[in-house]
Structure formats: C-alpha cells, structure tokens
Design an enzyme around this catalytic site. Structure first.
Site, short mmCIF file in Angstrom:
data_model
loop_
_atom_site.label_atom_id
_atom_site.label_comp_id
_atom_site.label_asym_id
_atom_site.label_seq_id
_atom_site.Cartn_x
_atom_site.Cartn_y
_atom_site.Cartn_z
CE LYS A 1 -4.25 -1.72 0.20
NZ LYS A 1 -5.17 -1.52 -0.94
CD GLU B 1 -10.13 4.32 0.34
OE1 GLU B 1 -9.93 5.53 0.13
OE2 GLU B 1 -9.41 3.43 -0.17
CB SER C 1 0.13 -7.97 -1.38
OG SER C 1 -0.84 -8.73 -0.67
#
Lengths: 266, 420
Positions: free
Chosen positions: B104, B126, B392
């Site tokens: 991210k 968000e 990830s």
C-alpha cells in the site's frame, strides 16, 4: 409541451420544488406524500429513488433511503406506486436517483416506463455531461424525457453553457460544494446565483442543497426562479405519524399563509 | 519459440490497449461517473497527473523515497521448499518487507508527492483493514500534512491496533456509521468529504478503483512491483518474463502492480485470486468476477456485486483487505477479454495456505496474499516454469485470526516439540 416547460411558462418566480424519498416514511406513502405536496402548493416534485450508496447525499437523505430499502422499496415498485398518478397529479414529476439502479433496470426500459407513468424529467447526479452526450442523449430525446443537469459555484462558464444546452426544463444550481443537507450561509451563495443569472442562459434556474425555511426560500427567489427543498422536508416527515398532515404543515411553513402558491394552488 | 507459447486463445482475443483511453476506459470499464460537485477536483487531477508523474524531479523524489524510506527494491525470494511442493520455480515478491508491511505504501508515497505538487494541504483516505489508512497516515506524518481517515465503525472495532497506529501517527480516524459501516461506506464518506472540501484536499484512494484517473494513477504507482520483477528475474533466471504471475484481488492494486509491465506479453499467464469467503455461492463472499454484473461503484463502471435492483451488496471475506464489492476496471477488462484468469479461494483455503507458507518458508503472510498462495495447488505447472506470487503484505495484523484458527496439529506440535 413538457409539464416542466409549461410550469415555467406560467410561473417564473418563487417556484417551489420539493424532494422526497420514495417508500418513506412507510413503504406505501409515496403517492400520499406526492398528493399532499400538490395540495399544499408545491410546484414541482422530485421523487428520490433510494440507493445503497448515495455519495452526493447527506445523512438525513441517506437514512431515509436506507429505511425505504429495508422496507422493500425498488424502482419497479416505484413505477407501480405511481402508475395512476396522472389521474390526479397535474404538477411536473421528476425522478432523482443514482445511475446504477437505473442501468440495472435498463436505460431504455426505464425511460419508457417514465413516459407511461407520466414522469417529466430525471435527475441523475452521477451521470456526467460527457457520458450523457455520448451514450444517452438520444434515448432521452427519443422518449421526450428531460435530464436536468447540476452546476456548482466551481463550474466554469463554458461548462455552464454546455450544461444549458444539454439540460431539460431548468438548470439545478447546487450550493457551495456540499452534499445535501449541509447548512451554508445563503448570503454567500447569492453572488453565485446572480453570476449565473446574468449569463443570459436559455433555462430557468432552480437552486438546491441547504435551503430549509421560508426566509431562505424568499431570499433565494430574489435571485433565481425557484428553490428545491429536500433534507428539511425529510426531517419533517421522519418525526411524523401523519405524512399528509406533516406535508401540509411543512409546505405552508415555507410558502407562508399570505403567499398562495400562485395560480396553481387548490 | 515466441509464437508457440500456450494460451493461444489470448493472442487471438481482440486487442485491447491496456492503457486507459482519453475518457478513462479500459475497454468497456472505467470512466468517471461523478457528481458535478467533484468535477473540478477530478478534472484537475486528470489534467495534471501525467505531466506531474513524468516530471523528472517528481520521479527522482519518488524513487528516492521508495528506496530509502520504503526499502525498495523489495526482494524477489526463490521459495525452494514451496517450489518443491508445487513442482515449479516459485518466487515470492516480498512486498511484505516494505515499510508499514504491505504494498500500500508505494501508492501513498506517490500520491502524497502528487498532492503537494497540486498545492493541497489536507489529505483524506478510506480504509478497511487499516493498512491503507496506516500507509496514508505514515506519509502524512512524513510530509507534515493534515490527515483524516474514514473507517467503518465495524472495521474500527475489528482492527483496533491499526486505529491506534493511525492515531499515533497523527491522523484523525473518523468512524463511519452509515450503511453497513465497512469499507464501501468509508469510501462513500471520503467522497462526501472531498465534495465538501474541493479546494484544499486531496483524496488518496487506496486501490485501482474510483473515477478516472484513479485506477490508472494507482496502477502506475504500484507498477514499481512488476518493473522490479523484470529486472530481478532477468538477473536470476536470465529471462525477464515469468510463465505465471499470481496475485490476490480485492480492488486489485497489488495485482495491477504485479501484472503491469507484462500486460502486453501474452506468454505471461496472469492469475488474480479473489476471496470466496465461506464459498462462492454461500452468500458470504467477495468473488466479484463470478457474482458481479457491470455497474457503477464509486464513480467507475466495473464488475460489481449487486441485487437485481442495482443496490450494492455487502461482501464478506475473512481478510478485511479483500472484501470490496467490486474490482478495479482494469481487472474487469482483463477478465472480460480473458487476458487474465480469476480464481477464488475460500477463508479455509487461505488459512491453510498461510500456515503452510509459515512452516515451509518461515514467512507469515497476510491473509490477503494467502488467498493467492492457496491457488498454487489448482494450477498445473511444468517443473521448469517460473512462477511469481506477489506476497503483498505481512501477517502481523492477522495474528489474532491465525491464533484463533490454528490447526490442532500445529498446536500439538508447538506445545510438545520433543515428543515422538
């Protein structure tokens, strides 16, 4: 002639448009509220199609939509609730909602049902001008249903003119960058209303988002042709046992006893 | 050799340009279905993002932060015991080793640099599980910018440690009480905030979703993953192209980053893995390619889980990072064209795969990439094929779930290591 055009031909000031959510406060109140609005002197109604994810709405309208959905409201049911509305309802009716439920219904069947039901126009906040022109303009024109466009204080003059060419019935001015129900200082909005009014556009101007009472209504109508009230009306309905009475009380509170709603009032 | 590759049907499929067109579409999917109130913000972003991203000063600053702050390039680790088990050369792209523990941050670093160049002073985001919220709060602390993170009230209760992290980093975490009080409602609320703060605020969206240009913008920032894979594979195997790329898909940002530089190379098989939750048709899943129909969510036309009446339904997955009711429009286009294959892994399969990786390689993965690992058993590999799985994120955030679901066998083993 489209009923919206007819309205603005007959009355070009202090036009009162009222928004309410279909299937609210109770599932089968839709027609009751609509009838109450006409009787009380509203000039135009916007019937909200409830949606699970209403990104342009504030908490009050969101909540009314959630409640309508949980009571079983659907677009199909809305058309059947309004099926015979033109036996008694003379004022223009717009449907207002988000694009996804309409697309799932199918744009063309949706517009055909609008024609059959006697709907005059549609407001779809998340259908932008560009997509409308490329994909849907012809469908709307073929069926004679108006799509009403929204402009904001940040919309450029060129874009306002493009909206004026594309819109049907009127242009919907939303107050400064706010989701519905946000209270804003109306005084600050008036220079924006005046700026747009001076552009000499071909459609009347109606402003919404944040207008709550008689004073706001009268002040705003000094600058533009009409006003939409939504959140304040939903609030009035939400606490009421008798939607028809609540509607009558609310509208007379906006129009005032000394201000009959023009030639159309009953 | 090149024209004798498998997946013939792919090379025969209609050619799609995998870059967005001028209107923000990947084939039939994408676009910018936004209310007029958002038009100025989105238009400004659309008009400026490419020139900002292509500016050499921006690229230098972005690359510098990815290297020195995030810790890139992330390793490409050849997992020998996992390879042995599944009969292929399996490499793990170690996004779990990034600062803040997931891919991210690649996007939030890029977007905060973009926001500064747009002159914005306030950041909103968000978050579902809190990973994107933490990555956003982190870069806001770094850049000394105001940060507001919208998070469903239900998720805040489920992910309390990440709420504490964001607050420690200086972010204001706003509980979202509308709708189902999870990720999609948090996204709605962030969009409403943006409508009300059009001038000073930049919205850092966390995946390849939302109105154009977000899907393209986020994919470009995440494409550092596939760029590194190419270089690393070439170094290790003498060939920049793998045979298979496997990544999990919620909105799909790590998969978009993993696939990015290989989209136009048909010999590279692309596999996205969605969350099947308690079973694809159990009523509790997030399998958007199976259960979804084209529709509009958060400003984008894509495949989306919805009722026949067009109401968006609430997804479910054991992994809070995969329970989004749609997928990014790029993935919808890749799915529709057949360029990528989408598989589904259940909660139970993901848990099993997470425990397996932990014991085979000493790596505790996050639940999201555990879904990707779970499908290795369903793919038939040739022994000398090269497979890259995007790992990830790391499993720290999921420890509680793992402990709750620890298989009996592992519990016994760990308690009595010496017994026969």
């Amino acid at each position: 002639m489209n009923r919206i055009d007819q309205l603005f031909c007959e009355k070009d000031q202090r036009v009162l448009s009222v928004y309410f959510t279909a299937g609210y406060p109770r599932l089968n109140d839709t027609f009751l509220v609509l009838e109450g609005l006409q009787e009380s002197g509203a000039d135009l109604v916007e019937v909200g199609i409830p949606f699970s994810d209403p990104i342009a709405d504030g908490p009050v309208i969101q909540e009314s939509g959630s409640r309508a959905l949980s009571q079983g409201m659907t677009l199909e049911l809305l058309f059947s609730q309004l099926r015979d509305c033109r036996r008694s309802i003379r004022i223009p009716i717009l449907l207002m909602g988000y694009l996804n439920p309409v697309l799932q219904y199918g744009m063309e069947p949706f517009l055909r049902r609008c024609v059959e039901t006697g709907i005059d126009g549609v407001i779809l906040p998340d259908l932008p001008l560009e997509e409308y022109e490329i994909q849907y303009r012809k469908l709307f024109q073929d069926q004679g249903i108006y799509l009403v466009f929204m402009i904001t204080p940040e919309t450029s003059p060129e874009r306002i003119r493009a909206m004026d060419r594309a819109t049907g019935g009127f242009l919907y001015l939303v107050s400064s960058s706010s989701t519905t129900g946000k209270e804003k200082d109306l005084g600050r909005q008036f220079s924006y209303f005046d700026r747009v009014a001076r552009m000499g556009l071909s459609h009347p101007l109606v402003a919404g988002f944040g207008i709550r009472n008689q004073k706001d209504f009268r002040e705003a109508c000094k600058h533009i042709q009409g006003v939409v009230i939504g959140t304040a009306f939903i609030e009035a309905l939400s606490g009421s046992e008798d939607p028809r009475q609540a509607t009558a009380d609310f509208i007379s509170g906006i129009l005032g006893p000394s201000t009959p709603a023009g030639s159309k009032s009953k | 050799m090149e024209n004798e590759q498998p997946y013939q049907e792919i090379s025969q499929a209609p050619r799609l340009d995998w870059q967005v067109n001028g209107r923000g579409y990947y084939g039939d999917f994408g676009g910018a279905f936004i209310p007029e109130m958002l038009h100025p913000n989105v238009e400004e972003l659309r008009n400026r993002y490419r020139s900002i991203l292509e500016d050499s000063g921006f690229q230098e600053e972005f690359a510098g932060l990815l290297r020195d702050y995030v810790g890139r390039p992330s390793p490409l680790y050849e997992a020998r015991r996992l390879s042995e088990k599944y009969g292929a050369r399996i490499f793990l792209k170690r996004e779990d080793l990034n600062h803040t523990g997931a891919h991210k941050i690649n996007n939030t670093v890029g977007q905060i640099l973009l926001a500064r160049r747009l002159g914005k002073t306030r950041i909103i985001a968000e978050t579902g599980a809190g990973q994107h919220g933490v990555a956003t709060a982190t870069v806001c602390a770094l850049m000394n910018m105001e940060c507001v993170v919208y998070m469903g009230a239900v998720d805040m209760a489920r992910q309390a440690p990440n709420v504490a992290r964001m607050e420690m980093l200086g972010a204001k975490v706003v509980p979202v009480q509308s709708g189902s009080r999870t990720l999609k409602d948090a996204t709605n609320e962030a969009i409403r905030d943006w409508i009300n703060h059009p001038l000073d605020t930049h919205y850092i969206i966390g995946s390849v979703v939302g109105p154009h240009p977000y899907p393209d913008l986020v994919a470009r920032f995440q494409s550092v993953i596939s760029r590194e894979i190419r270089n690393q594979l070439e170094e290790r195997t003498g060939q920049p192209n793998p045979d298979w790329l496997v990544a999990c898909v919620g909105g799909g940002s790590n998969a978009a980053g993993t696939f990015y530089h290989y989209l136009d190379i048909p010999s590279v098989k692309l596999v996205g893995v969605e969350a099947a939750g308690k079973g694809i048709h159990s009523g509790a899943s997030a399998a958007s390619t199976v259960l979804g129909r084209p529709g509009i969510i958060h400003g984008s036309r894509t495949l989306l889980m919805q009722t026949p009446d067009g109401q968006i339904t609430e997804p479910y997955s054991i992994s809070a990072g995969l329970d989004y009711p749609g997928i990014g429009p790029l993935h919808a286009a890749l799915f529709q064209s057949g360029r990528a294959t989408y598989l589904q892994a259940t909660d139970a399969e993901a848990l099993e795969a997470a425990f397996e990786l932990t014991r085979l390689e000493g790596i505790i993965p996050a639940l999201e990439p555990a879904h990707a690992l779970a499908k290795l058993k369903s793919l038939s590999f040739h022994p000398d094929e090269v497979v890259v799985v995007c790992l990830s994120g790391r499993g720290d955030k999921d420890l509680e779930t793992y402990i709750r679901n620890l298989p009996e066998k592992l519990k016994t083993e760990s308690k009595s290591p010496g017994k026969p």
